[in-house]
Scaffold this active site. Sequence first.
Site, PDB file in Angstrom:
ATOM      1  CG  ASN A   1       1.734  11.174   5.826  1.00 28.54           C
ATOM      2  OD1 ASN A   1       1.695  10.113   5.206  1.00 28.54           O
ATOM      3  ND2 ASN A   1       0.684  11.663   6.474  1.00 28.54           N
TER       4      ASN A   1
ATOM      5  CD  GLU B   1      -8.167   4.272   5.132  1.00 28.20           C
ATOM      6  OE1 GLU B   1      -8.513   5.417   5.508  1.00 28.20           O
ATOM      7  OE2 GLU B   1      -8.848   3.260   5.345  1.00 28.20           O
TER       8      GLU B   1
ATOM      9  CB  CYS C   1      -4.371  11.394   7.123  1.00 27.04           C
ATOM     10  SG  CYS C   1      -3.982   9.943   8.103  1.00 27.04           S
TER      11      CYS C   1
HETATM   12  P1  NAP Z   1      -0.431  11.874  -3.078  1.00 23.57           P
HETATM   13  O1  NAP Z   1       0.160  12.977  -3.817  1.00 23.57           O
HETATM   14  O2  NAP Z   1      -1.815  11.460  -3.389  1.00 23.57           O
HETATM   15  O3  NAP Z   1       0.560  10.634  -3.281  1.00 23.57           O
HETATM   16  C1  NAP Z   1       0.330   9.362  -2.735  1.00 23.57           C
HETATM   17  C2  NAP Z   1       1.021   8.333  -3.591  1.00 23.57           C
HETATM   18  O4  NAP Z   1       0.404   8.273  -4.879  1.00 23.57           O
HETATM   19  C3  NAP Z   1       2.492   8.636  -3.869  1.00 23.57           C
HETATM   20  O5  NAP Z   1       3.208   7.438  -3.911  1.00 23.57           O
HETATM   21  C4  NAP Z   1       2.415   9.295  -5.229  1.00 23.57           C
HETATM   22  O6  NAP Z   1       3.623   9.283  -5.928  1.00 23.57           O
HETATM   23  C5  NAP Z   1       1.381   8.441  -5.897  1.00 23.57           C
HETATM   24  N1  NAP Z   1       0.750   9.029  -7.059  1.00 23.57           N
HETATM   25  C6  NAP Z   1       0.725  10.329  -7.455  1.00 23.57           C
HETATM   26  N2  NAP Z   1       0.015  10.465  -8.594  1.00 23.57           N
HETATM   27  C7  NAP Z   1      -0.439   9.229  -8.917  1.00 23.57           C
HETATM   28  C8  NAP Z   1      -1.249   8.719  -9.974  1.00 23.57           C
HETATM   29  N3  NAP Z   1      -1.742   9.511 -10.932  1.00 23.57           N
HETATM   30  N4  NAP Z   1      -1.529   7.401  -9.990  1.00 23.57           N
HETATM   31  C9  NAP Z   1      -1.062   6.585  -9.045  1.00 23.57           C
HETATM   32  N5  NAP Z   1      -0.279   7.003  -8.020  1.00 23.57           N
HETATM   33  C10 NAP Z   1       0.022   8.312  -7.948  1.00 23.57           C
HETATM   34  O7  NAP Z   1      -0.387  12.128  -1.509  1.00 23.57           O
HETATM   35  P2  NAP Z   1       0.871  12.613  -0.662  1.00 23.57           P
HETATM   36  O8  NAP Z   1       1.101  14.033  -1.002  1.00 23.57           O
HETATM   37  O9  NAP Z   1       2.011  11.672  -0.814  1.00 23.57           O
HETATM   38  O10 NAP Z   1       0.340  12.427   0.834  1.00 23.57           O
HETATM   39  C11 NAP Z   1      -0.436  13.380   1.520  1.00 23.57           C
HETATM   40  C12 NAP Z   1      -1.898  13.004   1.496  1.00 23.57           C
HETATM   41  O11 NAP Z   1      -2.079  11.690   2.001  1.00 23.57           O
HETATM   42  C13 NAP Z   1      -2.752  13.889   2.360  1.00 23.57           C
HETATM   43  O12 NAP Z   1      -3.948  14.217   1.687  1.00 23.57           O
HETATM   44  C14 NAP Z   1      -3.057  13.011   3.568  1.00 23.57           C
HETATM   45  O13 NAP Z   1      -4.231  13.363   4.251  1.00 23.57           O
HETATM   46  C15 NAP Z   1      -3.142  11.675   2.961  1.00 23.57           C
HETATM   47  N6  NAP Z   1      -2.896  10.621   3.960  1.00 23.57           N
HETATM   48  C16 NAP Z   1      -3.950   9.834   4.363  1.00 23.57           C
HETATM   49  C17 NAP Z   1      -3.768   8.862   5.325  1.00 23.57           C
HETATM   50  C18 NAP Z   1      -4.903   7.988   5.757  1.00 23.57           C
HETATM   51  O14 NAP Z   1      -4.655   6.883   6.236  1.00 23.57           O
HETATM   52  N7  NAP Z   1      -6.153   8.390   5.612  1.00 23.57           N
HETATM   53  C19 NAP Z   1      -2.508   8.674   5.889  1.00 23.57           C
HETATM   54  C20 NAP Z   1      -1.468   9.495   5.468  1.00 23.57           C
HETATM   55  C21 NAP Z   1      -1.674  10.458   4.496  1.00 23.57           C
HETATM   56  P3  NAP Z   1       4.601  10.586  -5.843  1.00 23.57           P
HETATM   57  O15 NAP Z   1       4.966  10.775  -4.431  1.00 23.57           O
HETATM   58  O16 NAP Z   1       5.745  10.167  -6.671  1.00 23.57           O
HETATM   59  O17 NAP Z   1       3.825  11.750  -6.403  1.00 23.57           O
END
Ligand code: NAP
Length: 481
Positions: A148, A245, A279
Amino acid sequence: MTVGHFIAGQWWPGRDDALSENPARPAEEIVRHALATDAEVDAAVEAADAALPAWIRTPAPARAAILRRAGERVAARAEELARLLTREEGKPLAEARGEVHRAALIFHYHAAQAWRATGEVYASSNPDEEIRTVRVPVGVVAAITPWNFPIAIPAWKIAPALVHGNTIVWKPASPTPAMAVELARELEAAGLPAGVLNLVLGSGRAGARLVSHKRVDAITFTGSGAVGRGIWNEATPRGVRVQLELGGHNAAIVYPDADLDRAVDQIVIGAMGATGQKCTATRRIVAVGGVHDALVERLTERVAALRVGDALDESVDVGPLVSAAARDEVADEVARAARDGVDIAAGGDVVELDGGYYLRPTLLTDVTPDMRIAQEEVFGPVTSVIPADDDDEAIAIANATRFGLSAAVFTRDERRIRRALLEIDAGIIHVNNATTGSEPHVPFGGMRESSSQGPHEQGETARDFFTELKTAYLVPGDAAP
Ligand code: NAP
Ligand code: MG
């Protein structure tokens, strides 16, 4: 175009394992890319390990000079990179421009951290002895990032890790490989030695391989709670330092004395900016006492008037969601909330346009704090109004989720502001501002399940995660005979 990994200073041949697409026009391919095998992830970690000793010995100001050049290079290509970001991720072009410029600024900010004192000197209780603290890099860092903010979040992990002497293996999110490749290219062109930053393109499986690798010393992760908790459980028992995060369910409290024009403007920005895929997005609007009806009326009008469409079109307010799956998940949650008894005051429906992944910006009213929509993060252009009778109830509602990332309060009353700062459980509090928005020179992170409880990212606290603090007791030797 087909792209591959960047390992040990070499661009690996691209493979047609997967592709990224424009979520506004899914027929438009952005790049085809490799999905890392276990052997490729391992090669990246070995490269980071091999590059570590020389990088640690490189003076911090020399490391910083590379970061400054990278920042300059990103800024020089800002318009081109912003258009690519919008095409691959789907956020409106103005927001993509802001993100790219922010990424450049983050490199400059962390470069400047090289000039900070690296330790302190203390008196000892023993004669002739002096005590010093010394900071050293943690070592090989795994950075796992979401789609994002495909350039700003990687920048705020990579820049402090590098300036403080760590080497990196970076696994970006699979929807945004093209942005990752561009950032790695600029760091390479800025003069980063081979192996100091390694990029592996891949799925969650590659991320899991990286997390389980025994040579990784620290993991910085931004993404969902489910994946983050899995990483924590896998890595912390081995003594690996982990920074998470995660998500939020951010509340904006609107008090009866608020400047309603400003509150409405800022809530629309906070809830619908970047299609609600932040987020820190405003997920709940707590309307205190008599402000409720006027607030709902004005928000309904404003949300319904937002222009939805291809985010490259400068007149568009809200672009597509990142994928069909994301759009469907958010639409399902809205339908479920309607079955739970909420009122859909605006939006709620899918928009058909060029096959893009659109959902009309959605305002829900008659929401109660315990409903699923008010408890679970729904990552899209959906926000809920919850009425509160008085100030006490408003704060209780704001705190009634397991998250604690950001919050906003809209009031002119200094006592209400002070109370909010003390009593709202959120790592970031905005007063008369959107729940979104952050600056690179101050800490960013949440409370409760929104973050791990270690040092926050960004600002001066970023260094605390990427360095080990040692204490040295020094007695000078006798002069050589
Ligand atoms: P996500 O599905 O958790 O993915 C984040 C990263 O982790 C991606 O690179 C993903 O790869 C990878 N990943 C997936 N499964 C994994 C595993 N088993 N082991 C290690 N890495 C793995 O999150 P997203 O859908 O990309 O992002 C949305 C989320 O991020 C929302 O919940 C949002 O609130 C949160 N977010 C938080 C912040 C903050 O600073 N607090 C900022 C932005 C977003 P793939 O993409 O290849 O699945
Ligand atoms: Mg995901």
